[in-house]
Design a protein around this motif. Structure first.
Motif, PDB file in Angstrom:
ATOM      1  N   UNK A  63       0.879  -1.174   0.000  1.00  0.00           N
ATOM      2  CA  UNK A  63       0.000   0.000   0.000  1.00  0.00           C
ATOM      3  C   UNK A  63       0.911   1.217   0.000  1.00  0.00           C
ATOM      4  N   UNK A  64       0.821   2.033  -1.056  1.00  0.00           N
ATOM      5  CA  UNK A  64       1.752   3.153  -1.204  1.00  0.00           C
ATOM      6  C   UNK A  64       1.044   4.502  -1.129  1.00  0.00           C
ATOM      7  N   UNK A  65       1.537   5.331  -0.215  1.00  0.00           N
ATOM      8  CA  UNK A  65       1.161   6.748  -0.234  1.00  0.00           C
ATOM      9  C   UNK A  65       2.013   7.365  -1.350  1.00  0.00           C
ATOM     10  N   UNK A  66       1.503   8.352  -2.053  1.00  0.00           N
ATOM     11  CA  UNK A  66       2.244   8.863  -3.216  1.00  0.00           C
ATOM     12  C   UNK A  66       3.263   9.938  -2.846  1.00  0.00           C
ATOM     13  N   UNK A  67       2.844  10.880  -1.962  1.00  0.00           N
ATOM     14  CA  UNK A  67       3.740  11.981  -1.604  1.00  0.00           C
ATOM     15  C   UNK A  67       4.376  11.676  -0.251  1.00  0.00           C
ATOM     16  N   UNK A  68       5.686  11.432  -0.272  1.00  0.00           N
ATOM     17  CA  UNK A  68       6.410  11.119   0.962  1.00  0.00           C
ATOM     18  C   UNK A  68       7.380  12.254   1.256  1.00  0.00           C
ATOM     19  N   UNK A  69       7.023  13.117   2.178  1.00  0.00           N
ATOM     20  CA  UNK A  69       7.860  14.296   2.496  1.00  0.00           C
ATOM     21  C   UNK A  69       8.259  15.013   1.211  1.00  0.00           C
ATOM     22  N   UNK A  70       7.255  15.276   0.386  1.00  0.00           N
ATOM     23  CA  UNK A  70       7.435  16.009  -0.866  1.00  0.00           C
ATOM     24  C   UNK A  70       8.211  15.244  -1.939  1.00  0.00           C
ATOM     25  N   UNK A  71       8.482  13.969  -1.698  1.00  0.00           N
ATOM     26  CA  UNK A  71       9.056  13.137  -2.763  1.00  0.00           C
ATOM     27  C   UNK A  71       7.983  12.177  -3.247  1.00  0.00           C
ATOM     28  N   UNK A  72       8.062  11.822  -4.540  1.00  0.00           N
ATOM     29  CA  UNK A  72       7.072  10.900  -5.080  1.00  0.00           C
ATOM     30  C   UNK A  72       7.518   9.454  -4.863  1.00  0.00           C
ATOM     31  N   UNK A  73       6.543   8.582  -4.665  1.00  0.00           N
ATOM     32  CA  UNK A  73       6.799   7.190  -4.308  1.00  0.00           C
ATOM     33  C   UNK A  73       7.141   6.332  -5.540  1.00  0.00           C
ATOM     34  N   UNK A  74       7.112   6.940  -6.741  1.00  0.00           N
ATOM     35  CA  UNK A  74       7.201   6.134  -7.974  1.00  0.00           C
ATOM     36  C   UNK A  74       8.432   5.220  -8.083  1.00  0.00           C
ATOM     37  N   UNK A  75       9.608   5.637  -7.582  1.00  0.00           N
ATOM     38  CA  UNK A  75      10.735   4.686  -7.639  1.00  0.00           C
ATOM     39  C   UNK A  75      10.420   3.391  -6.897  1.00  0.00           C
ATOM     40  N   UNK A  76       9.654   3.495  -5.806  1.00  0.00           N
ATOM     41  CA  UNK A  76       9.265   2.306  -5.052  1.00  0.00           C
ATOM     42  C   UNK A  76       8.309   1.461  -5.895  1.00  0.00           C
ATOM     43  N   UNK A  77       7.357   2.148  -6.537  1.00  0.00           N
ATOM     44  CA  UNK A  77       6.392   1.456  -7.405  1.00  0.00           C
ATOM     45  C   UNK A  77       7.137   0.695  -8.501  1.00  0.00           C
ATOM     46  N   UNK A  78       8.155   1.338  -9.048  1.00  0.00           N
ATOM     47  CA  UNK A  78       8.952   0.734 -10.120  1.00  0.00           C
ATOM     48  C   UNK A  78       9.652  -0.534  -9.622  1.00  0.00           C
ATOM     49  N   UNK A  79      10.258  -0.405  -8.424  1.00  0.00           N
ATOM     50  CA  UNK A  79      10.995  -1.534  -7.858  1.00  0.00           C
ATOM     51  C   UNK A  79      10.047  -2.707  -7.586  1.00  0.00           C
ATOM     52  N   UNK A  80       8.832  -2.399  -7.122  1.00  0.00           N
ATOM     53  CA  UNK A  80       7.846  -3.457  -6.836  1.00  0.00           C
ATOM     54  C   UNK A  80       7.409  -4.118  -8.138  1.00  0.00           C
ATOM     55  N   UNK A  81       7.117  -3.263  -9.147  1.00  0.00           N
ATOM     56  CA  UNK A  81       6.658  -3.781 -10.432  1.00  0.00           C
ATOM     57  C   UNK A  81       7.716  -4.703 -11.036  1.00  0.00           C
ATOM     58  N   UNK A  82       8.997  -4.311 -10.879  1.00  0.00           N
ATOM     59  CA  UNK A  82      10.095  -5.111 -11.440  1.00  0.00           C
ATOM     60  C   UNK A  82      10.142  -6.495 -10.802  1.00  0.00           C
ATOM     61  N   UNK A  83       9.653  -6.585  -9.549  1.00  0.00           N
ATOM     62  CA  UNK A  83       9.679  -7.881  -8.849  1.00  0.00           C
ATOM     63  C   UNK A  83       8.340  -8.591  -8.934  1.00  0.00           C
ATOM     64  N   UNK A  84       7.436  -8.018  -9.659  1.00  0.00           N
ATOM     65  CA  UNK A  84       6.123  -8.647  -9.820  1.00  0.00           C
ATOM     66  C   UNK A  84       5.256  -8.557  -8.579  1.00  0.00           C
ATOM     67  N   UNK A  85       5.551  -7.587  -7.682  1.00  0.00           N
ATOM     68  CA  UNK A  85       4.744  -7.423  -6.472  1.00  0.00           C
ATOM     69  C   UNK A  85       3.619  -6.424  -6.759  1.00  0.00           C
ATOM     70  N   UNK A  86       2.364  -6.840  -6.578  1.00  0.00           N
ATOM     71  CA  UNK A  86       1.251  -5.908  -6.848  1.00  0.00           C
ATOM     72  C   UNK A  86       1.152  -4.841  -5.762  1.00  0.00           C
ATOM     73  N   UNK A  87       0.635  -3.688  -6.129  1.00  0.00           N
ATOM     74  CA  UNK A  87       0.495  -2.611  -5.137  1.00  0.00           C
ATOM     75  C   UNK A  87      -0.701  -1.746  -5.465  1.00  0.00           C
TER      76      UNK A  87
END
Lengths: 470, 125
Positions: B63-87
């Motif tokens: 479960x990902x919040x998008x804005x983390x202290x003014x940074x976007x969570x997308x690198x995390x989303x990318x890393x999860x997607x690369x491992x086939x982990x749904x989010x």
């Protein structure tokens, strides 16, 4: 027979002369007259009479040079014309002429020598005043257009309906660095952003149908190479002519305007995000206050107190957006809300340098100060006559980013003992866990023998003062 | 919440990325009640990436919040997607501001409806 003989011996000259005379007399558009080598009129047709105002009878035998203006005569124009006609066989002019009544008119004329120069010249003159006036008016309109087109801040152009340009204003040339020649035809497309060239050209197809060209696209500024957004509009000069007409258009720099629009969209999206996050925070406060409240009355008091603290921080955020919140103001707002005049009573001392807290930190810190202040009013320094509160902070600059190190220290207090609610409450959770988690703060909370001591060290600066979080 | 959903999440290992402590706390509590094994919570892109790196594909979801202290969570989303982990996203952001690449990712709006979040989580595999 004699007639016939005359006809057969010399038929052509007689017939030509007759045809010439018919032509001359019937020619109403052209004043035709002949002059001797010295300029004396030798014949004068009816149109010459109409155009110049002199009757045949009054001018034949006199100088025909009266049709020139005095200035031209003084300059010898009349003689020069005869010399040229004699030498080259044809002298043309286009100039002002003078009527018998002194009025002037614009006329074009051609003078040719009669069979031999000794016989003089024939001159044919056509009144061109209307035509001349129309040309003058056109020139004036052109001049006015040019003046307007070259003095407005917009880049102005004239174009065929296929986008092929015939003229570009000096502003265009300055802005794009493309020369007048380079800009002609479709050469101007060179200054349009490559991504928008196709659309820019295709739009002309639609423009011909709708009667208006409109597009926003980027134009390269030669000075710094920046592509700046422009709004381009063009309309046919003569809509009656439809697609065939020449078009005139302007390109207006809307770069700043577009920037503002984009920024506004970002702000609206941020506001939406911020509001929803604030509601999420309220939601979590609700759940946790419910969980820790012994009664509905206690829930109401604590929950409303926390909502008000949240409201105060929001108020400061709204006022000082993008500059951060001053720690002193945040602290004073909390103490004033709880202290009941304590701030002025001498029980409280507040001391520290100016610190602008990022919005991210201000909300959590505001809630923490609220919990400390609430506790102090109920059980500590702000509720007991002998109690004192000192809040001090300084900025530590030794590390990778500045850290604000704040100490909340109560004294002269008799604590109620082991049952102190804050020990296991929302406040201690906030200070001991939430601040380290979300602000990377180092915190400690102690319940000493003479009052509460709380230390909070919050990094500031690296996260910037950007709005919102979560 | 019906038993089907409750059982659907039981035993799952889910990563929670949320930068507000109290909001994360509530989310964790709610998921743990449903038998979820929570990884985290973590509140920054760096901490989340470190946890993804460490756990790898052994996560069942996130479960990902998008804005983390003014940074976007997308690198995390990318890393999860690369491992086939749904989010899924749990965010205050409107769908309009979410990049095209993540438009298909299920999104729960804040403030969260935890029952709805559980149902959405039960659907992603």
């Amino acid at each position: 027979m004699s007639n016939r003989s005359a006809f057969s011996t010399d038929p052509k000259p007689a017939r030509e002369k007759e045809l010439f005379e018919i032509l001359v007399e019937s020619s109403t558009d052209f004043a035709i007259f002949t002059v001797a080598p010295d300029g004396t009129a030798t014949s004068w047709n009816i149109s010459a009479e109409r155009v110049f105002g002199y009757a045949e009878g009054e001018i034949v035998g006199s100088s025909a040079d009266v049709i020139y203006t005095p200035e031209d005569r003084a300059a010898g124009v009349h003689e020069a014309e005869r010399v040229e006609a004699g030498r080259t066989g044809r002298a043309e002019d286009e100039r002002w002429h003078r009527r018998k009544d002194g009025t002037r008119f614009w006329a074009s004329g051609v003078m040719m020598p009669l069979r031999s120069p000794g016989e003089g010249f024939v001159k044919i003159v056509r009144d061109r005043t209307e035509h001349h006036r129309a040309e003058e008016a056109l020139r004036e309109r052109e001049e006015r257009f040019r003046l307007l087109a070259t003095s407005v801040p917009q880049l102005v152009f004239r174009t065929a309906p296929d986008g092929g340009r015939s003229w570009a204003s000096p502003q265009w040339i300055d802005f794009t660095g493309l020369g007048p020649e380079e800009s002609l035809g479709h050469g101007w497309l060179e200054a349009i952003h490559p991504d928008e060239r196709m659309a820019t050209l295709e739009r002309w197809g639609e423009a011909v149908e709708t009667g208006e060209y409109y597009l926003e696209h980027r134009v390269r500024r030669a000075r710094d190479g920046e592509y700046r957004w422009h709004q381009t509009r063009a309309r046919p000069v003569d809509p009656a002519q439809g697609a065939a007409s020449e078009w005139v258009g302007t390109m207006t720099d809307i770069h700043e305007l577009r920037g503002l629009q984009d920024r506004q969209e970002v702000l609206v999206a941020e506001l939406q995000h911020r509001t929803r996050n604030l509601l999420a925070v309220v939601q979590s406060i609700t759940s946790q206050t419910i969980r820790k409240a012994a009664s509905l009355e206690e829930f109401q008091t604590e929950f409303e107190g926390r909502l008000r603290a949240l409201g105060r921080v929001q108020g400061l955020l709204a006022r000082l957006d993008h500059h951060g919140i001053d720690l002193h103001m945040l602290l004073e707002a909390e103490l004033r809300a709880h202290g009941d005049g304590a701030l002025e009573s001498g029980k409280i001392s507040v001391d520290g340098p100016p610190v602008a807290l990022p919005a991210i930190s201000a909300q959590a810190l505001g809630l923490a100060l609220h919990e400390l202040a609430t506790n102090a009013v109920k059980y500590g320094a702000l509720g007991q006559g002998t109690g004192r509160l000192s809040v001090r902070w300084n900025i530590e600059r030794g590390g990778a980013e500045p850290v604000v190190s704040l100490e909340w220290r109560e004294s002269g207090v008799t604590l109620p003992g082991a049952g102190l609610p804050m020990r296991k409450g929302y406040g201690s959770e906030l200070i001991e866990r939430a601040l380290p988690y979300q602000l990377r703060a180092r915190t400690s909370l102690e319940f000493g023998p003479d009052g509460v001591r709380c230390a909070i060290a919050v990094p500031v600066g690296l996260n910037g003062a950007g709005p919102g979080h979560g | 919440m019906d038993d089907g959903t409750r059982n659907a999440l039981r035993g799952r290992r889910l990563l929670i990325v949320e930068d507000d402590y109290m909001v994360a706390l509530e989310l964790v509590r709610s998921l743990e009640e449903q038998g979820v094994e929570v990884l985290g919570p973590v509140g920054s892109v760096e901490d989340a990436l470190a946890l993804v790196e460490q756990e790898g594909a052994r996560m069942d979801g996130a479960v990902l919040d998008i804005n983390l202290r003014n940074k976007r969570v997308y690198p995390v989303a990318e890393a999860l997607a690369a491992r086939g982990v749904p989010f899924i996203f749990a965010t205050g952001y409107d769908a309009l501001v979410i990049p095209e690449a993540y438009a298909h990712v299920p999104r729960c709006e804040k403030p969260l409806d935890k029952a709805l979040l559980a149902r959405v989580l039960a659907r992603v595999h």
